[in-house]
Each structure stands twice: as structure tokens, then as C-alpha cells.
Motif scaffolding. Structure first.
Motif, mmCIF file in Angstrom:
data_model
loop_
_atom_site.group_PDB
_atom_site.id
_atom_site.type_symbol
_atom_site.label_atom_id
_atom_site.label_comp_id
_atom_site.label_asym_id
_atom_site.label_seq_id
_atom_site.Cartn_x
_atom_site.Cartn_y
_atom_site.Cartn_z
ATOM 1 N N THR A 201 -7.546 7.317 12.130
ATOM 2 C CA THR A 201 -8.105 8.382 12.973
ATOM 3 C C THR A 201 -7.668 9.754 12.493
ATOM 4 O OG1 THR A 201 -7.979 6.851 14.851
ATOM 5 C CG2 THR A 201 -8.364 9.179 15.361
ATOM 6 N N GLY B 144 -9.899 12.793 11.264
ATOM 7 C CA GLY B 144 -9.715 14.113 11.872
ATOM 8 C C GLY B 144 -9.443 15.190 10.840
ATOM 9 N N CYS C 237 -5.074 13.973 17.080
ATOM 10 C CA CYS C 237 -5.717 12.647 17.013
ATOM 11 C C CYS C 237 -4.776 11.544 17.501
ATOM 12 C CB CYS C 237 -6.163 12.355 15.585
ATOM 13 S SG CYS C 237 -7.472 13.450 14.997
#
Length: 398
Positions: free
Chosen positions: A218, A222, A234
């Protein structure tokens, strides 16, 4: 032969880097426990990291003067702290925060406006250009401000120095103020820290690895999308939604997963280590430079306290919450202090995330505006100088 030597060099550098981090963490653990015993409270582990980073990196920098602070330490620290904050928010009702969004935005814009005025005053005191002064005084990330200064060919060391003094001073002062506002039993805190510090549930290790994999993926997405401080932002989202994700899996029963205590503690220490390493690089500073740099730092403190006072008038929060929300320090650190005190974590997190997003969104426009004003000022000065050159002594006589 050249390939082999390069690989050996990389392995040696990798080993040295992580050996230094290991030593810093050990010293930081001992320093943190000492600071807790002295009553440092919420900021003890960060302060321990600062002390360890400064001490170890100072001696390592004497051995290798080309060495630079390990940015990965802060990135991993932000990820761990973000997960900790996310897990603390998973049972919170954040819908009530949206109604106070205008308050967060107003306080952020007030701090930005104050930072602009302070930057202008500092440019006059230090006799430096306006962009350098602004980057030094706007409450933002040290690395981001220094990198912008490098991109525009400005005084990186001056920007880093002022940001570093402000950052360190706030991390020292705010926990002290917070502990005065919230009396606590030191022996109880030490017992709660050491009791389950090294406790790890082996059944949850696979879930911990799954959590780290999802978080790193993630954060990478991001970063690709250029989300400000993606490692921190994130990770909060992943931490808050991880239990919900597990409950969606059909082959798992209801699980209430929590991070190991040591995991959270290491994250705080890593945040402090990076700041300490910057101090370790510059142990000898001119008195006049530090004195000049202390002026905008003191003014930023004053702006933060004024902002906290305004928040008291327009928001239904207590004094400590207002202080933590408006404190012009690092967002992860201020949120951690509220987390350590179990004090309105949702409000403090929302306030700092709004400020973080707003500053990063406004920063490109602010830099462009300052560069435009500088060019215009230089052009006007050159125009006046050219006019003076064209006036002959005879024509100037009455």
C-alpha cells in the motif's frame, strides 16, 4: 573481478548500516527506560532515539565523514507508527471528526500564515533569501524542506538546522507540558512498559507478516501516486482496516489482532534515531548561527501556543488536545504522545493529517509565489541600479 569487488562493497555497506542501527536501538532502549524513570512520559522513546542516533552517528561520522543519515530508519519508523495509530483508531467513530474539518483547516492556514511572517522576519535577521527562510520556518518535514532547498540551489544546512532545532525542541517541551497536565505514576508506567515488552503470540506471526506485506504494498502504491508522507498516511489506513479485512476472509474466524508492544516501541525509536543522526553530523555549530536560528523557533512556539488558544475558543476540546493538535512538530510524534497518554487520539490524528495534507498541497504554490516575488524584487533592484548608472554627474548637478 570488478563485479565481485562491487558486490563485496555493497554487502559491507549493508552490514555496517544495520550494525549501526542495531547499536542505536540498544542504546535508545536503555535511554528510553532512563527517561521514563525521570518522568519524560510520552516522548521518552523518541528522545532516547535522538540521543542514541546523535551519539553513535557522531563517532561513526568521525570514521567515515561521507556517511549520511539513514532515511530508511525514518521510513520504517513512520510505517510502524502509522500502523500503531491505525490500530488505535479501528474501534473509533471518525464520523464526528468530519464536522470539525473547518476548524482543522483554519488552524492549519493560521500556522502557515504565521510561518510566512516568521520566515520573512528570519530572512531579515539572517540576511538570507526569502525562499531559504520560508523553507526553514514553515512547519513541515525536515527531509522534504531540505530537498526543496537543494532543488532550488538554496542553503540546505540552514534550512535543516532551523527545522531540526524546532523539531527537537517541540519533542522535548510538549511531553513535559503534557505530563504536567496529566500527572502519572512513574513506577506504574515502567511496569506496564516492561511487563509485556517481549511478549509475542506465535500464532499471530503469520498475520503480522501478512500485515507487513499489505502495508508495504500500500505504501508503494501511495508513493507512486505521490501521496504526502505515504509511509505514515497509508499505514494508518491499513492499520484501521486490517481487522475488517480479516473478517472478510471465509476461512478465518473473528480475530482481534494487535501489534506486539516491542513493534510499536521500535517504531518510535526509529523516528528519533533519524533526528539524532542529523545532530551527529553537525555537533559543532556557531553560537551566532544557533542564536539566529533560535529566534524563528521561539516565534514558531509562540504561534503554536496562540493557535492552541484560538482552538480553545472555537473548538470543544480541552487545553492538552488543543496543544497537541496545533503543535508545530512532527505529526507522527505528536500523535504518538496523545496515544501514550490515551488522550483524544482521533482528534489529534485528524488534525495532523489535515495539516499534513494541506501543507503538502499548498507547498508547490507557496514556493512558486516566493520565487516570483524574489525575481520581481531582483528585477526592480537591477532597474534602479541601471537608472542610477545612466545619470551622468553633469545632469545630476542643479
Amino acid at each position: 573481478m570488478i563485479k565481485i569487488s562491487l558486490e563485496k562493497s555493497r554487502v559491507s555497506k549493508f552490514t555496517t548500516t544495520y550494525l549501526i542501527v542495531g547499536i542505536e536501538i540498544i542504546i535508545a532502549l536503555l535511554s528510553g527506560l532512563t527517561l521514563i524513570a525521570l518522568g519524560a512520559g510520552g516522548g521518552a522513546w523518541i528522545l532516547g532515539g535522538i540521543a542514541a542516533g546523535a551519539l553513535v552517528f557522531y563517532f561513526y561520522h568521525l570514521y567515515n565523514n561521507q556517511s549520511k543519515p539513514n532515511r530508511n530508519s525514518r521510513k520504517f519508523g513512520q510505517i510502524i507508527v502509522g500502523l500503531t495509530v491505525g490500530f488505535s483508531l479501528k474501534h473509533s467513530n471518525l464520523l464526528t471528526i468530519y464536522s470539525q474539518l473547518h476548524i482543522f483547516l483554519f488552524l492549519t492556514l493560521f500556522l502557515l500564515f504565521s510561518g510566512g511572517i516568521i520566515g520573512y522576519i528570519y530572512s531579515r535577521i539572517e540576511k538570507t533569501d526569502l525562499l531559504t527562510a520560508m523553507l526553514a520556518t514553515v512547519p513541515g518535514n525536515i527531509g522534504i524542506m531540505a530537498s526543496i532547498a537543494a532543488d532550488y540551489g538554496r542553503n540546505i544546512s540552514l534550512v535543516s538546522l532551523v527545522q531540526l532545532i524546532r523539531f527537537t525542541a517541540i519533542i522535548i517541551v510538549i511531553p513535559i507540558v503534557a505530563n504536567v497536565s496529566n500527572p502519572h505514576d512513574i513506577s506504574a508506567i515502567i511496569h506496564s512498559v516492561t511487563e509485556n515488552l517481549f511478549f509475542i503470540d506465535l500464532n499471530y506471526l503469520s498475520l503480522l507478516f501478512l500485515l507487513l506485506f499489505i502495508t508495504l504494498s500500500t505504501v508503494k502504491i501511495g508513493s507512486y501516486l505521490k501521496i504526502p508522507v505515504a509511509g505514515f498516511f497509508c499505514s494508518i489506513i491499513v492499520g484501521a482496516g486490517f481487522d475488517s479485512l480479516l473478517n472478510l476472509l471465509p476461512f478465518l474466524s473473528h480475530i482481534d489482532f494487535n501489534l506486539p508492544p516491542l513493534f510499536n516501541l521500535i517504531g518510535q525509536i526509529l523516528l528519533g534515531i533519524t533526528i539524532g543522526e542529523y545532530w551527529g553530523m553537525n555537533p559543532k555549530l556557531g553560537r551566532l548561527t544557533v542564536a539566529y536560528a533560535s529566534v524563528p523557533v521561539a516565534m514558531t512556539f509562540l504561534a503554536g501556543f496562540i493557535s492552541a488558544g484560538i482552538a480553545m475558543l472555537i473548538a470543544p476540546w480541552d487545553w492538552l488536545t488543543c496543544l497537541l493538535v496545533t503543535s508545530p512538530g512532527g505529526s507522527p510524534e505528536m500523535i504518538l504522545i496523545s496515544l501514550a497518554l490515551h488522550h483524544n487520539v482521533e482528534i489529534v490524528t485528524a488534525g495532523h493529517l489535515v495539516r499534513l495534507m494541506t501543507i503538502n498541497i499548498c507547498l508547490p504554490g507557496l514556493v512558486s509565489l516566493i520565487c516570483y516575488l524574489e525575481r520581481r524584487s531582483t528585477k526592480n533592484q537591477d532597474s534602479v541600479a541601471d537608472q542610477l548608472k545612466t545619470i551622468s554627474p553633469k545632469s545630476a548637478m542643479p
